[in-house]
Scaffold this active site. Structure first.
Site, PDB file in Angstrom:
ATOM      1  CB  ALA A  84      -0.814   0.064   1.313  1.00  0.00           C
ATOM      2  N   GLY A 123       0.475  -5.160   0.649  1.00  0.00           N
ATOM      3  CA  GLY A 123      -0.757  -5.106  -0.328  1.00  0.00           C
ATOM      4  C   GLY A 123      -0.629  -5.670  -1.650  1.00  0.00           C
ATOM      5  CD  GLU A 126      -3.050  -7.652   2.174  1.00  0.00           C
ATOM      6  OE1 GLU A 126      -2.705  -6.606   2.050  1.00  0.00           O
ATOM      7  OE2 GLU A 126      -3.747  -7.985   3.102  1.00  0.00           O
ATOM      8  CD  GLU A 146       1.100  -5.882   5.217  1.00  0.00           C
ATOM      9  OE1 GLU A 146       1.956  -6.920   5.354  1.00  0.00           O
ATOM     10  OE2 GLU A 146       0.365  -5.771   4.076  1.00  0.00           O
TER      11      GLU A 146
END
Ligand code: 3H9
Length: 653
Positions: A84, A123, A126, A146
């Site tokens: 992210a 992310g 993910e 994270e």
């Protein structure tokens, strides 16, 4: 987002169509029956709003396009998305959230394949987990780091990863931010195939095979067989065995809880809980501190006048001269960092012994698995050259002297080397205590001289201080900064002063601890209070750890033996034969512990403020990362200055 006129994506295209933009960072193209989605958001393809919206629109378009039979998601530039966009963390999420994008990828009725190179992190991984298949370049690295940023994976990572690689492996990967290389990812079932080169072509072949075989779509959410934990107590046991640095970390405990949910709850319920934990973590002071450290460490590589690419060439030649204890570990670390090393000693026997010691160290590291292969070991040893001719050093980009830390020996070697090195060679003096200005004065090329201070133990501590003398050139300082990167250390550039950044602020902290001791608080209580706060060692334990002689020198500074250093030694004499009085675990009233922590850390913070005010460092965060990476300060508290600004206490001293 409209697609190109006339030939909308999804109609049959005879030749590879030009790319169509779905947002400023996502483009797509159809090649035969395959739809490619390219993510192009340099430098690391972070999943900012434009990536999420572009990706979502491209998936939607390809889902409806009759000509497209499979979809490949791939990153442009150096990497698959590395996570992210951390810069968006403080703001409300702009739709579509990554979770929604992932759910739409997963729900697509055509095979979606993630083609991974570089670092598929957070992310980014993910997204790959939401795809139906994953193929990766052999050099790729994958992970969910994270927790290092004080949050947990928030787009299905804690629910999908355990289903793919099993509970125990997922716990390790998520709670400890462990990054996997492609080979391990394949072995664990995280990727379906790895390829040595040409990811693009292999991805097409993989997709065609999936289409030709009519392979059923593999939805990770539906996998169940790896969810049974090895034993019921696996989660508690894992939590109680977390490494010390992760104890008291909210994100680590929430990550474990979320993985536990993956085994216990239906997928969508686990996903909902994951989201709750993410919000809880995001709101915590720990995540603010960890994100501050992340950006502070990256900022530290840049200073006013920094010359990018100063360490010319892919395999720069670095000379090492002198016989100090740093020689072997430093040479080995430089070789592993991809430098060629030219070892200089006028004594042939000493040269041969030093060279053997370096090779032995490399072999030891190889036997411990720290060097990937025999071939790599050979290439490192082949990059080690020796010379007894000082003139050979003129070809080096940098020459590092590692003589014992006395002004006479440092001045002598720097003076001698400066007559030999090239015009642009950085002449690096490794010192903990001496004035780099004074050492540089002995040189014929003072502009080339810069200091490097390694923290103890040098081979494991991530911090290094780059000390600029008054006349150090930007080039010399930039070379030292780039060498730090090769050594996998974080540099902080400072001007010369007594104690540089770390020892000067440490001195203030230790003095305060000694003052508290003199007021009658036992050393064991002071140590316990700071250890409980999260410091790797209490102040007196630290003195024992680095050795009382060095601790005394840090306290006294360049002016030589003084009152505080002598006090430390007197206190040591009064204590146990092995050091300061009993460090054994002890419990103390919370209010006393808080006062001890506050006094010691505010003393360090006040000195840090003075360093900034005097222009010794250019930003407050430089001091904080020296504490985090060099002095055992808990990363999730951000460093003494960050901590001080976050607490109600003021730094008016
Ligand atoms: C996450 O994904 C949450 C999800 O679960 C979703 C929840 C909904 N964002 O390190 P470098 C910048 S959390 C923004 O020097 P390297 C960095 O600041 C994220 N910026 O390069 C620097 O900028 P500048 C999980 C980022 O080659 C530049 O990129 N992911 C981000 O040595 C180059 O960085 C991670 O934790 C980012 N995510 O290392 C991975 N990442 O040039 C974090 C980097 O202005 N990143 N930047 O100073 C890394 O570990 C390393 O950057 C990486 C590259 C290994 C990727």
């Amino acid at each position: 987002m409209p697609v190109s006129e006339g030939t909308a994506l999804g109609t049959q295209l005879a030749a590879p169509a030009p790319e169509t933009s779905f947002s400023s960072t996502v483009a797509a193209r159809i090649d035969a029956n395959i739809g490619f989605i390219y993510i192009d958001n340099p430098p690391v393809n972070a999943l900012s709003h434009s990536v999420r919206s572009g990706l979502s629109a491209a998936v939607r378009t390809f889902s409806d396009a009759p000509g497209v039979q499979a979809i490949i998601v791939i990153g442009k530039g150096q990497t698959f998305p590395a996570g992210a966009d951390i810069r968006e963390f403080g703001r409300p999420i702009e739709e579509p959230a990554l979770n929604a994008v992932n759910l739409s990828i997963e729900a697509c009725r055509k095979p979606v394949i993630a083609a991974i190179h570089g670092t598929a992190l957070g992310g980014g991984l993910e997204i790959a987990l939401a795809c139906h298949f994953r193929i990766a370049l052999a050099s790729a690295r994958l992970g969910l780091p994270e927790v290092k940023l004080g949050v947990i994976p928030g787009a299905g990572g804690t629910q999908r990863l355990p289903r793919l690689i099993g509970i125990e492996q997922a716990l390790r990967a998520i709670a400890t931010s462990r990054i996997l290389d492609a080979a391990e990812a394949l072995q664990l079932g995280l990727v379906d195939a790895i390829v040595a080169d040409d990811l693009h072509a292999h991805a097409i072949r993989f997709a065609q095979q999936v289409i030709a075989e009519g392979r059923p779509l593999r939805l990770v959410r539906d996998l169940q067989d790896k969810l049974a934990p090895a034993s019921a107590g696996v989660f508690d046991e894992f939590e109680s065995n977390l490494p010390a640095r992760l104890r008291n970390r909210l994100a680590a405990t929430r990550a474990i809880r979320s993985v536990r949910n993956a085994a216990a709850l239906p997928f969508d319920e686990g996903l909902r809980k994951e989201r709750e934990y993410v919000e809880e973590c995001k709101a915590s002071p720990q995540s603010a501190a960890l994100q501050y450290v992340f950006f502070a460490e990256r900022a530290a590589f840049k200073f006013d006048g920094y010359i990018a690419g100063a360490l010319a060439g892919p395999e720069p030649l670095v000379g090492i001269a002198g016989a100090g204890a740093l020689r072997t570990p430093l040479a080995a670390a430089l070789l592993i960092g991809g430098c060629r090393v030219l070892l200089f000693d006028q004594n042939a026997r000493a040269l041969s012994d030093a060279s053997s010691a370096i090779v032995e160290r490399l072999e030891r590291l190889s036997s411990k698995g720290r060097i990937a292969s025999r071939q790599e070991l050979q290439s490192f040893t082949a990059a080690l050259e020796v010379t007894s001719e000082a003139a050979s050093l003129r070809h080096c980009t940098a020459v590092i002297e590692v003589e014992p830390d006395t002004l006479s020996s440092k001045s002598a070697i720097v003076g001698a080397l400066s007559a030999q090195v090239g015009e642009k060679t950085a002449l690096i003096t490794t010192t903990a205590l001496l004035s780099v200005d004074e050492i540089a004065a002995a040189s014929r090329r003072p502009a080339n001289v810069v200091g490097m201070h390694f923290f103890i133990p040098a081979s494991t501590m991530r911090q290094v201080e780059i000390v600029r003398a008054d006349r150090s050139s930007n080039l010399a300082a930039s070379i030292a900064v780039e060498l730090s990167r090769r050594l996998e250390k974080i540099p902080v550039v400072s001007r010369d002063c007594d104690g540089f950044v770390g020892d000067r602020t440490l001195r203030a902290y230790l003095k305060e601890a000694i003052a508290i001791l003199e007021e009658g608080v036992p050393a064991a209580h002071i140590d316990a209070a700071l250890r409980d706060f999260g410091m790797a060692h209490g102040p007196f334990e630290l003195c024992d750890f680095i050795g009382l002689d060095l601790a005394q020198r840090i306290l006294d500074g360049r002016s030589g033996p003084g009152e505080t250093g002598t006090k430390l030694i007197d206190l040591q004499r009064a204590g146990t034969p092995n050091g300061m009085p009993a460090h054994a675990g002890t419990s103390i009233p919370k209010i006393l512990a808080a006062a001890i922590v506050e006094r010691c850390l505010l003393a360090a913070a006040a000195e840090a403020k003075r360093l900034v005010a005097e222009g010794i460092v250019s930003r407050p965060s430089d001091v904080d990362i020296v504490w985090v990476n060099g002095l055992g300060f808990p990363e999730h508290c951000g460093g003494p200055l960050f901590w001080a600004t976050q607490t109600t206490a003021s730094v008016q001293r």
